[in-house]
Design an enzyme around this catalytic site. Structure first.
Site, short mmCIF file in Angstrom:
data_model
loop_
_atom_site.label_atom_id
_atom_site.label_comp_id
_atom_site.label_asym_id
_atom_site.label_seq_id
_atom_site.Cartn_x
_atom_site.Cartn_y
_atom_site.Cartn_z
N ASP A 273 0.84 -1.20 0.00
CA ASP A 273 0.00 0.00 0.00
C ASP A 273 0.87 1.25 0.00
OD1 ASP A 273 -2.39 1.40 -0.10
OD2 ASP A 273 -2.69 1.40 2.07
N ALA A 311 0.09 8.37 8.03
CA ALA A 311 -0.23 9.11 6.81
C ALA A 311 -0.06 8.23 5.57
CB ALA A 311 0.65 10.35 6.71
#
Length: 391
Positions: A273, A311
């Site tokens: 990811d 984040a």
């Protein structure tokens, strides 16, 4: 990048045995044999190329910008080769309709422009915008663009992508979600449940309609959930669902990864990811989505004004493999399989056959430096990429 290597020697990542591979002019493994090594001979580890089903960006290249170019897609593909990732799914997250259309079209153009790039892209992963609008479950996706599943809109994007969209992450909490899932399944598109606030009953219906995967399970989730039932337990219990997990040690604790491994067995896959800051130096960065973020020397990416809030992911699959091994959760071969053979098998890619005769020669040679995996040579479809070479 040079021509076709004819012979590769290494220690097989799964068996621990020294082997020699021959690669034919078509870029396939033509023959294998076991080697007998002298005591002073030292070989690198030989493993199948990594397969990452969720890449948002890497090395400063962001796949999630309407300014994305064909050259940028080619460049990120080459950068990923150097990280051992020989196959990946460019991942487009929630955005406005026109921006999504433009980005998937650009990726499709890059795919069509170069056969080796095409062999590296397993399909586009569309992560959103058909996800939960709720805070927590939505993650960093822009709420203003979140919407219910829309088959006509999806067809517009699929047309722009030349049919290259292979995975759609959605939440089945929306009205009309089950009909959308059924249409995806009939058209060969994999539906993955993620960024969801769905009830266990809704998840069960989604699986019955054809959903097959969970996107980064345990992340893109509410901070607080009912003890039980909840959508994490339900997805783990659904035997038809394969599970993706981010194993960098920041997104999920080792205990959760251990439970995932026990519950899903051969159906657990690693994803990075990774966002475009992966591969860059530690420091503070300004992003167009999250504002000011900090990439720590340890590899953790967090909000500058709230260090407790992640984040995104800034690490490659090898980082997750290292974490699993260092945590004592599994062997290196087992971890490598979760990041290569399993996702390839799930996507029914030729590289699912790994180091077997007849498989595409998507290979890596690596050793360990300072306890970390260090790529020495990457071979994509028989083409050698010397690590350190910009491609």
């Amino acid at each position: 990048m040079s021509g076709h290597p004819q012979q590769i020697d290494g220690i097989h990542i799964l068996t621990g045995e020294p082997i020699r591979l021959w690669i034919d002019a078509m870029g396939q493994i033509a023959k294998t044999e076991r080697l007998t090594l002298q005591p002073n001979n030292k070989l690198d580890w030989l493993a199948p190329g990594l397969v990452d089903l969720q890449i948002n960006g890497h090395g400063g290249i962001d796949l999630n910008t309407p300014a994305l170019t064909v050259q940028a897609v080619k460049d990120i593909t080459r950068k990923l080769w150097l990280e051992g990732v020989t196959t990946f799914c460019p991942t487009i997250i929630t955005n406005n309709d026109d921006a999504i259309e433009q980005m998937v079209r650009t990726i499709a153009e890059a795919y069509s422009s170069d056969p080796l790039i095409a062999r590296s892209i397993a399909g586009i992963h569309l992560e959103g915008p058909f996800i939960s609008p709720e805070d927590g479950a939505r993650g960093a996706h822009g709420k203003q663009y979140v919407k219910a599943p829309d088959w006509e809109l999806f067809q517009r994007w699929q047309h722009a992508a030349g049919g290259l969209i292979r995975i759609v992450t959605l939440s089945p909490e929306w009205d009309g979600a089950y009909e959308f899932i059924e249409k995806c399944a009939r058209s060969g598109v994999i539906v993955s449940i993620g960024h969801t606030a769905a009830s266990p009953e809704q998840i069960g219906r989604a699986v019955a309609a054809g959903a097959r995967m969970s996107t980064h399970l345990g992340n893109g989730a509410h901070l607080w959930l009912p003890r039980h039932p909840n959508y994490i337990w339900e997805q783990l219990a659904q035997e038809a669902l394969w599970t993706c997990a981010i194993a960098d040690g920041f997104h999920l604790p080792a205990s959760v990864l251990k439970v995932f491994m026990k519950a899903k067995g051969e159906q657990l896959m690693l994803v990075s990811d990774a966002v475009y800051l992966s591969g860059l130096a530690a420091g503070e960065y300004e992003t167009h989505i999250g504002g000011t973020v900090v990439l720590s020397p340890e590899g953790r990416l967090h909000m500058a004004d709230n260090p407790g809030l992640l984040a995104g992911s800034a690490q490659m699959l090898t980082f997750g493999i290292d974490y699993l091994v260092r945590s004592g959760l599994c062997t290196e071969g087992h971890a490598w399989e979760m990041a290569s053979i399993r996702p390839a098998r799930f996507m029914d890619l030729p590289v699912q056959h790994g180091l077997s005769v007849g498989a595409p020669a998507d290979l890596v040679l690596y050793n360990r430096q300072d306890g970390r995996i260090s790529m020495q040579t990457v071979i994509k479809n028989g083409h050698r990429v010397e690590c350190g070479d910009p491609g």
